[in-house]
Design an enzyme around this catalytic site. Structure first.
Site, PDB file in Angstrom:
ATOM      1  N   PRO A 211       0.841  -1.213   0.000  1.00 23.55           N
ATOM      2  CA  PRO A 211       0.000   0.000   0.000  1.00 23.55           C
ATOM      3  C   PRO A 211       0.869   1.254   0.000  1.00 23.55           C
ATOM      4  O   PRO A 211       1.803   1.368   0.787  1.00 23.55           O
ATOM      5  CB  PRO A 211      -0.785  -0.109   1.309  1.00 23.55           C
ATOM      6  CG  PRO A 211      -0.606  -1.513   1.791  1.00 23.55           C
ATOM      7  CD  PRO A 211       0.671  -2.013   1.204  1.00 23.55           C
ATOM      8  N   GLU A 212       0.575   2.169  -0.929  1.00 20.72           N
ATOM      9  CA  GLU A 212       1.293   3.436  -1.006  1.00 20.72           C
ATOM     10  C   GLU A 212       0.288   4.553  -0.713  1.00 20.72           C
ATOM     11  O   GLU A 212      -0.833   4.284  -0.288  1.00 20.72           O
ATOM     12  CB  GLU A 212       1.934   3.598  -2.397  1.00 20.72           C
ATOM     13  CG  GLU A 212       2.894   2.440  -2.728  1.00 20.72           C
ATOM     14  CD  GLU A 212       3.545   2.551  -4.104  1.00 20.72           C
ATOM     15  OE1 GLU A 212       3.671   3.670  -4.621  1.00 20.72           O
ATOM     16  OE2 GLU A 212       3.920   1.508  -4.661  1.00 20.72           O
TER      17      GLU A 212
ATOM     18  N   ARG B 189       1.958 -11.198   5.569  1.00 21.49           N
ATOM     19  CA  ARG B 189       3.407 -11.345   5.761  1.00 21.49           C
ATOM     20  C   ARG B 189       3.922 -10.777   7.071  1.00 21.49           C
ATOM     21  O   ARG B 189       5.129 -10.801   7.335  1.00 21.49           O
ATOM     22  CB  ARG B 189       4.146 -10.748   4.556  1.00 21.49           C
ATOM     23  CG  ARG B 189       3.885 -11.601   3.310  1.00 21.49           C
ATOM     24  CD  ARG B 189       4.643 -11.130   2.115  1.00 21.49           C
ATOM     25  NE  ARG B 189       6.092 -11.197   2.311  1.00 21.49           N
ATOM     26  CZ  ARG B 189       6.966 -10.739   1.437  1.00 21.49           C
ATOM     27  NH1 ARG B 189       6.555 -10.171   0.331  1.00 21.49           N
ATOM     28  NH2 ARG B 189       8.263 -10.823   1.673  1.00 21.49           N
TER      29      ARG B 189
ATOM     30  N   HIS C  87      -5.204 -14.687   8.287  1.00 20.29           N
ATOM     31  CA  HIS C  87      -4.184 -13.636   8.350  1.00 20.29           C
ATOM     32  C   HIS C  87      -4.617 -12.388   9.129  1.00 20.29           C
ATOM     33  O   HIS C  87      -4.085 -11.308   8.897  1.00 20.29           O
ATOM     34  CB  HIS C  87      -3.744 -13.195   6.945  1.00 20.29           C
ATOM     35  CG  HIS C  87      -3.324 -14.318   6.053  1.00 20.29           C
ATOM     36  ND1 HIS C  87      -2.350 -15.234   6.407  1.00 20.29           N
ATOM     37  CD2 HIS C  87      -3.752 -14.696   4.817  1.00 20.29           C
ATOM     38  CE1 HIS C  87      -2.187 -16.108   5.430  1.00 20.29           C
ATOM     39  NE2 HIS C  87      -3.029 -15.808   4.456  1.00 20.29           N
TER      40      HIS C  87
ATOM     41  N   ARG D 289      21.917  16.020  -5.286  1.00 17.55           N
ATOM     42  CA  ARG D 289      21.655  14.609  -4.999  1.00 17.55           C
ATOM     43  C   ARG D 289      22.130  13.780  -6.185  1.00 17.55           C
ATOM     44  O   ARG D 289      21.633  13.938  -7.297  1.00 17.55           O
ATOM     45  CB  ARG D 289      20.158  14.371  -4.736  1.00 17.55           C
ATOM     46  CG  ARG D 289      19.598  15.204  -3.589  1.00 17.55           C
ATOM     47  CD  ARG D 289      20.236  14.859  -2.257  1.00 17.55           C
ATOM     48  NE  ARG D 289      20.027  13.492  -1.845  1.00 17.55           N
ATOM     49  CZ  ARG D 289      19.130  13.120  -0.924  1.00 17.55           C
ATOM     50  NH1 ARG D 289      18.370  14.011  -0.332  1.00 17.55           N
ATOM     51  NH2 ARG D 289      19.015  11.863  -0.587  1.00 17.55           N
TER      52      ARG D 289
END
Ligand SMILES: [Zn+2]
Length: 275
Positions: A2-3, A112, A93, A151
């Site tokens: 998930p972002e 996970r 889960h 950078r």
């Protein structure tokens, strides 16, 4: 994983359903999900608390509580928050269940087991080092350009760095770079002004479109009601579309590895050495 668009969707969809509700208790299926404070204190302090609001910072979700404390959640690789009724069948889960005073259950599903929860007085302490929010007003093309100067890292690596910019992960980094026609390995500081402007616009466009589609249901992401998001149907390169043809020029999409992350791009639209 998930972002920003997935976490934003969870916030938007949970807010009308859980704000105002009292947490009557918590059941843990996996104790390692609680990071702070110690387990018994976490459960004792959380019970009885009323949820007054939900906010998002980067990929963190913060549930504000009437006591002034906050429950902070990070879904990490495979987490989802599902809102069920206590009478619904238990599913696999589920690592933690927050029992609500209306018979609802907020279930933290996490195959996970990378997910995390903190109960804190000051949620800012967990998110203070995050970079700017890409959809907030203060995130301008000028600010992005300033942050890129000096950078040397590949631009893809910087987009994944939560201290550089908050909320972007592997999928939306690849989609943004594709949109902006920038090769993922270009040194960040080498981007001329017009490319920085394109990248800024691409990041915001890609994230906004994904929020409209309620996030991308790749791997294990579900919306709180159990529905899927559809943002992945609009992906041009991200998430394993290597070998497919670039929708812009027809060249096969290539896969490389950048900082251990599989990275997809069009070698023709996103040249490493632009003219
Ligand atoms: Zn192309």
């Amino acid at each position: 994983m998930p972002e920003l668009p997935e976490v934003e969707t969870i916030k938007n969809e949970l807010t009308p359903l859980v704000v105002g509700r009292r947490i009557t208790g918590i059941t843990l299926g996996w104790e390692g999900i609680v990071k702070k404070p110690a387990l018994t204190e976490f459960c004792r302090r959380l019970a009885g608390q009323v949820i007054t609001g939900i906010s998002r910072r980067g990929k963190y979700l913060t549930f504000s509580l009437k006591s002034g404390q906050a429950l902070v959640i990070h879904l990490k690789m495979t987490g989802s928050l599902l809102l069920n009724h206590a009478s619904d069948e238990p599913t696999r889960h589920i690592r933690a269940v927050l029992h609500l005073d209306n018979g609802g259950e907020l279930r933290f599903r996490d195959p996970r087991k990378f997910g995390a929860m903190w109960l804190v007085e000051d949620p800012e302490s967990l998110v203070s080092k995050l970079g700017p929010e890409p959809l907030e007003k203060g995130f301008t093309a000028r600010l992005l350009g300033e942050r890129l100067t000096k950078r040397k890292a590949p631009i893809k690596a910087l987009l994944l760095d939560q201290h550089f910019i908050a909320g972007i992960g592997n999928m939306y980094a690849d989609e943004s770079l594709y949109d902006a026609r920038i090769h993922p390995l270009r040194p960040a500081a080498s981007l001329p002004r017009e490319e920085v402007v394109r990248l800024h616009k691409a990041i915001q466009g890609v994230l906004r479109a994904a929020i409209v589609s309620k996030g991308a249901s790749v791997e294990n992401y579900f919306r709180p009601g159990g529905e899927l998001g559809t943002a992945h149907f609009e992906f041009r390169v991200a998430h394993g579309l290597g070998g497919k043809l670039c929708p812009r020029c027809g060249t096969p999409i290539e896969r490389i590895v950048v900082r251990n992350r599989g990275t997809y791009f069009c070698p023709k639209c996103q040249p490493l050495f632009p003219l």
